[in-house]
Design an enzyme around this catalytic site. Structure first.
Site, PDB file in Angstrom:
ATOM      1  N   CYS A  68       0.522  -1.270   0.343  1.00  0.00           N
ATOM      2  CA  CYS A  68       0.076   0.045  -0.223  1.00  0.00           C
ATOM      3  C   CYS A  68       0.481   1.176  -0.143  1.00  0.00           C
ATOM      4  O   CYS A  68       0.434   2.011  -0.609  1.00  0.00           O
ATOM      5  CB  CYS A  68      -1.182  -0.222   1.178  1.00  0.00           C
ATOM      6  SG  CYS A  68      -0.880  -0.925   2.643  1.00  0.00           S
TER       7      CYS A  68
ATOM      8  N   ARG B  64       6.712 -11.463   4.726  1.00  0.00           N
ATOM      9  CA  ARG B  64       5.905 -11.606   6.307  1.00  0.00           C
ATOM     10  C   ARG B  64       6.840 -12.111   6.850  1.00  0.00           C
ATOM     11  O   ARG B  64       7.158 -13.598   6.742  1.00  0.00           O
ATOM     12  CB  ARG B  64       4.974 -11.276   6.567  1.00  0.00           C
ATOM     13  CG  ARG B  64       4.124 -10.729   6.079  1.00  0.00           C
ATOM     14  CD  ARG B  64       2.307 -10.467   5.452  1.00  0.00           C
ATOM     15  NE  ARG B  64       1.733  -9.593   4.959  1.00  0.00           N
ATOM     16  CZ  ARG B  64       0.819  -8.735   4.867  1.00  0.00           C
ATOM     17  NH1 ARG B  64      -0.402  -9.765   5.217  1.00  0.00           N
ATOM     18  NH2 ARG B  64       0.567  -8.670   3.728  1.00  0.00           N
TER      19      ARG B  64
ATOM     20  N   GLN C 120       1.013 -11.169  -4.014  1.00  0.00           N
ATOM     21  CA  GLN C 120      -0.636 -10.563  -3.592  1.00  0.00           C
ATOM     22  C   GLN C 120      -1.375 -10.068  -5.457  1.00  0.00           C
ATOM     23  O   GLN C 120      -0.406  -8.966  -6.147  1.00  0.00           O
ATOM     24  CB  GLN C 120      -1.297  -9.501  -2.786  1.00  0.00           C
ATOM     25  CG  GLN C 120      -0.718 -10.006  -1.600  1.00  0.00           C
ATOM     26  CD  GLN C 120      -1.423  -9.019  -0.299  1.00  0.00           C
ATOM     27  OE1 GLN C 120      -0.330  -8.160  -0.772  1.00  0.00           O
ATOM     28  NE2 GLN C 120      -1.875  -8.924   0.337  1.00  0.00           N
TER      29      GLN C 120
ATOM     30  N   ASP D  10      -2.869  -7.486  -5.810  1.00  0.00           N
ATOM     31  CA  ASP D  10      -3.054  -6.425  -4.738  1.00  0.00           C
ATOM     32  C   ASP D  10      -3.580  -5.244  -5.340  1.00  0.00           C
ATOM     33  O   ASP D  10      -3.091  -4.893  -6.869  1.00  0.00           O
ATOM     34  CB  ASP D  10      -2.339  -5.696  -3.805  1.00  0.00           C
ATOM     35  CG  ASP D  10      -2.116  -5.304  -3.036  1.00  0.00           C
ATOM     36  OD1 ASP D  10      -3.687  -5.340  -1.839  1.00  0.00           O
ATOM     37  OD2 ASP D  10      -1.045  -4.997  -1.817  1.00  0.00           O
TER      38      ASP D  10
ATOM     39  N   HIS E 108      -4.759  -1.088  -4.861  1.00  0.00           N
ATOM     40  CA  HIS E 108      -5.936   0.505  -4.283  1.00  0.00           C
ATOM     41  C   HIS E 108      -6.769   1.228  -4.995  1.00  0.00           C
ATOM     42  O   HIS E 108      -5.790   1.993  -5.835  1.00  0.00           O
ATOM     43  CB  HIS E 108      -4.387   1.269  -3.409  1.00  0.00           C
ATOM     44  CG  HIS E 108      -3.568   0.093  -2.840  1.00  0.00           C
ATOM     45  ND1 HIS E 108      -2.802  -1.246  -3.330  1.00  0.00           N
ATOM     46  CD2 HIS E 108      -4.082  -0.572  -1.426  1.00  0.00           C
ATOM     47  CE1 HIS E 108      -2.243  -1.635  -1.815  1.00  0.00           C
ATOM     48  NE2 HIS E 108      -3.000  -1.153  -1.236  1.00  0.00           N
TER      49      HIS E 108
ATOM     50  N   LYS F 130     -12.750  -4.222   7.656  1.00  0.00           N
ATOM     51  CA  LYS F 130     -12.247  -5.212   6.533  1.00  0.00           C
ATOM     52  C   LYS F 130     -13.881  -6.607   5.711  1.00  0.00           C
ATOM     53  O   LYS F 130     -13.758  -6.671   7.078  1.00  0.00           O
ATOM     54  CB  LYS F 130     -11.137  -6.130   6.004  1.00  0.00           C
ATOM     55  CG  LYS F 130     -10.461  -6.906   7.260  1.00  0.00           C
ATOM     56  CD  LYS F 130      -9.335  -7.559   7.357  1.00  0.00           C
ATOM     57  CE  LYS F 130      -9.432  -8.492   8.266  1.00  0.00           C
ATOM     58  NZ  LYS F 130      -7.969  -9.157   8.110  1.00  0.00           N
TER      59      LYS F 130
ATOM     60  N   HIS G 105      -8.505  -0.854   0.012  1.00  0.00           N
ATOM     61  CA  HIS G 105      -7.504  -2.087  -0.179  1.00  0.00           C
ATOM     62  C   HIS G 105      -7.876  -2.990  -1.125  1.00  0.00           C
ATOM     63  O   HIS G 105      -9.333  -3.435   0.346  1.00  0.00           O
ATOM     64  CB  HIS G 105      -6.547  -2.565   0.883  1.00  0.00           C
ATOM     65  CG  HIS G 105      -6.126  -1.225   1.371  1.00  0.00           C
ATOM     66  ND1 HIS G 105      -4.150  -1.117   0.926  1.00  0.00           N
ATOM     67  CD2 HIS G 105      -6.616   0.159   1.701  1.00  0.00           C
ATOM     68  CE1 HIS G 105      -4.190   0.330   2.622  1.00  0.00           C
ATOM     69  NE2 HIS G 105      -5.352   0.603   2.216  1.00  0.00           N
TER      70      HIS G 105
END
Length: 660
Positions: free
Chosen positions: A332, A361, A379, A381, A383, A467, A513
């Site tokens: 992000c 992570r 991911q 991912d 945004h 979320k 997100h």
């Protein structure tokens, strides 16, 4: 749950006075809205409800009580064992509870049988779950001097309040615990110990290494039997075995634990998955970017990750320029910086930025579970930077995109959870509580507008915003967490994001997100088990294998392979001098969708005898007909196989054997 009103001394007595049959079925009670044991007092005028097997809270109480039963059996069977924690597991489809132990000698798988036998003895003794309340000081003395369990003392020290509780069961067992529990062990009807695992005290690899016993429990034996049958089926589908066998992924101790090596077949399948979501997103107006996999520590400080997510991040790397960098745990902040590369107008929004972004992570080595828990993962991912007036429309679009993508993989049943702040620990969340109230209300409104049935999950929000989590049900009925949609008013504030509105004044955008796959690694692990390795035609690396019956058919097999490849199918020939049964068995083991057997009649009439992985022998057909039908399955991303459309022609070779 059924509510009754009366004035007697305990919850059990109150229930019995009004409805003896209901009281007999009760496992616990709710007094004035609080879950309690049946032996708890019910003051005059209090509202008392029976918790029965039909109540949503009942199974967790039942399994937690079974975990205590396990610990009591271990202490009787292995005196001197020290106790860790033993919760019910309501979100894990594979287990129902566990208990952590520090035994004098390591438990073995054979010990599980004897421990389970001891548990059944305790059930027959009809022991009482006895709640004990005392001051915190008294409880510390009890566990320090009489029980001699320093681990429990740690937990007691951290517990607030002057009065704390514990539960006794039998002569040996007492556990610091809030409860509630069942009244008697005889209430436990069906349970099974499942496996052993290693665990660190409080998840800290620098602390005591313990042994964890996993088990499960159900109200009825037939429920347990169904679970055990499903578990056996799950073993056959285990992605940790099938993945390496099918050339999808591997791990290497030389590379490091929890770091995935995508093998050629896995890389191919992943590319199909990436292309699919890429085109879905492109058609939905997303713009794709690439960003670095490390960022300056100052960036993570500004984003709030350093304060709220440090334990899940890899350590800093100091560089010669005096700056420190860290592997990114999330994408992000990079997409925020993409937004900041130019001034934005209200006409530019929504701005939908997407990336196949790899993040890292620090998962503890003890929690590795194949592809489901890894240290590096990618991911899908995205945004979305939007105006407030666009929130409803964009949430609808994200919701529809997720449903469209998941349905292609056969995930037609989806459970939805709305993850919110923990009202008792607001300090761990980033931003103004009023902003959180706004974000939580907006997500709830989006779900309500779409008529979505969802479960509120307090304490499960990300540190920067609430979320929506989507949990899919796989082919054998298990539930998996995959997609997530998060609403964020905080990062735009922290990075001072702006757009110029119609009023020619600066305004703050809102961020959404979202990751639909979640991560390719986890999704692949779930997908292998969902399909049992039998990927649909559009995903599988080899769609068909041509099997000549003897060497004299090899030239025709090669020509068929070339024709099908030219048509756009992924095909190979098996020209080995093996028996046909062996060739078919090998193709089946590799989960290849179609086996095309060719013998004398196929050569003579320019046909292929098609064996479908799912439907068996379906007859002979011209090569171009097979190509059209197989390509149609791939083009439509169908999960079906080929079926017999007509009676087999005379050309169907009698030489096509059915493998033993």
């Amino acid at each position: 749950m059924e509510e009754v009103q009366n004035v007697v001394s305990s919850a059990a007595d109150r229930l019995k006075a009004v409805d003896p049959k209901l009281a007999k079925r009760a496992l616990a009670a709710r007094v004035n809205g609080q879950l309690v044991d049946l032996t708890s007092s019910a003051p005059e005028g209090a509202s008392v409800e029976a918790i029965t097997t039909d109540s949503p809270e009942a199974l967790e109480i039942y399994r937690h009580s079974t975990a205590h039963l396990l610990a009591a059996a271990v202490l009787e069977h292995f005196p001197g064992t020290k106790l860790g924690v033993g919760p019910a597991l309501m979100e894990d489809p594979n287990y129902g509870f566990y208990y952590d132990f520090l035994p004098d000698r390591p438990f073995t798988p054979e010990d599980l049988d004897s421990i389970e036998k001891k548990m059944r003895e305790l059930v027959k003794r009809n022991l009482r779950y006895e709640r004990v309340e005392m001051s915190k000081a008294e409880m510390l003395r009890l566990f320090a001097e009489e029980v001699d369990d320093k681990l429990k003392c740690e937990l007691i020290e951290e517990k607030g309040g002057d009065v704390v509780s514990a539960y006794r069961l039998g002569d040996q067992f007492i556990d610091f615990c809030l409860g509630p529990h069942l009244p008697l062990t005889s209430k436990i009807k069906a349970f099974k110990l499942l496996s052993l695992a290693g665990a660190y005290w409080r998840g800290d690899e620098h602390r005591e290494q313990m042994q964890r016993i996993y088990g499960t429990a159900f109200f009825e034996q037939d429920e347990l039997d169904r679970f055990l049958k499903q578990r056996e089926e799950a073993k056959k589908r285990d992605h940790r075995r099938l993945g390496p066998e099918l050339g999808i992924f591997a791990f290497s101790e030389n590379v490091g634990p929890n770091l995935v090596l995508w093998l050629p077949n896995g890389a191919f399948i992943r590319r199909q998955m990436e292309d699919f979501i890429y085109h879905l997103q492109y058609d939905a107006g997303y713009q794709h970017v690439y960003t670095p996999q490390i960022g300056s520590s100052a960036l993570w400080e500004k984003s709030g990750h350093t304060k709220h997510y440090r334990s899940d991040m890899f350590p800093e790397m100091d560089c010669e320029d005096g700056a420190a960098y860290q592997l990114r745990p999330m994408n992000c902040p990079f997409h925020v910086e993409v937004y900041r590369t130019s001034q934005r107008s209200y006409r530019d929004l929504p701005l939908r930025i997407a990336e196949m972004g790899t993040v890292y992570r620090y998962e503890r080595s003890g929690v590795q579970h194949g592809l489901l828990r890894v240290r590096g993962f990618t991911q899908d991912d995205a945004h979305l930077f939007i105006r407030a007036d666009q929130l409803e429309e964009e949430m609808d679009a994200v919701w529809n995109l997720a449903g469209q993508m998941l349905a292609v993989y056969g995930f037609d049943q989806v459970h939805v959870e709305l993850s919110l702040r923990d009202p008792n620990d607001l300090e761990k969340y980033l931003g103004d509580p009023a902003v959180w109230d706004q974000a939580e209300a907006a997500l709830a409104a989006a779900l309500d507008k779409n008529g979505v049935v969802y479960k509120r999950m307090e304490g499960e929000a990300a540190f920067y915003g609430p979320k929506i989590d989507l949990k899919v049900v796989d082919a054998i009925g298990r539930m998996w967490q995959l997609s997530t949609i998060q609403l964020d008013f905080n990062l735009p504030n922290r990075f001072d994001l702006e757009y110029i509105g119609e009023d020619n004044r600066p305004h703050r955008p809102i961020m959404i997100h979202r990751a639909i796959y979640g991560s390719f690694e986890r999704f692949m692990g779930v997908l292998i088990e969902h399909f049992a390795g039998h990927f649909p035609v559009w995903l599988t690396p080899v769609q068909a294998r041509v099997l000549p019956i003897s060497d004299r058919h090899n030239d025709y097999a090669n020509s068929v392979t070339a024709e099908l490849r030219a048509a756009g199918l992924r095909v190979e020939s098996d020209l080995r001098s093996e028996t046909m049964k062996s060739k078919i068995r090998d193709a089946q083991m590799k989960k290849i969708p179609f086996m095309l057997v060719v013998g004398d009649r196929e050569v003579e009439e320019r046909l292929v005898a098609v064996r479908d992985r799912k439907n068996g022998d379906i007859g002979s057909m011209p090569v171009n007909v097979f190509a059209e039908r197989a390509l149609d399955l791939a083009r439509t991303r169908s999960r079906d196989g080929l079926s017999r459309e007509a009676e087999p022609s005379e050309a169907q070779s009698a030489e096509v054997p059915t493998p033993a």
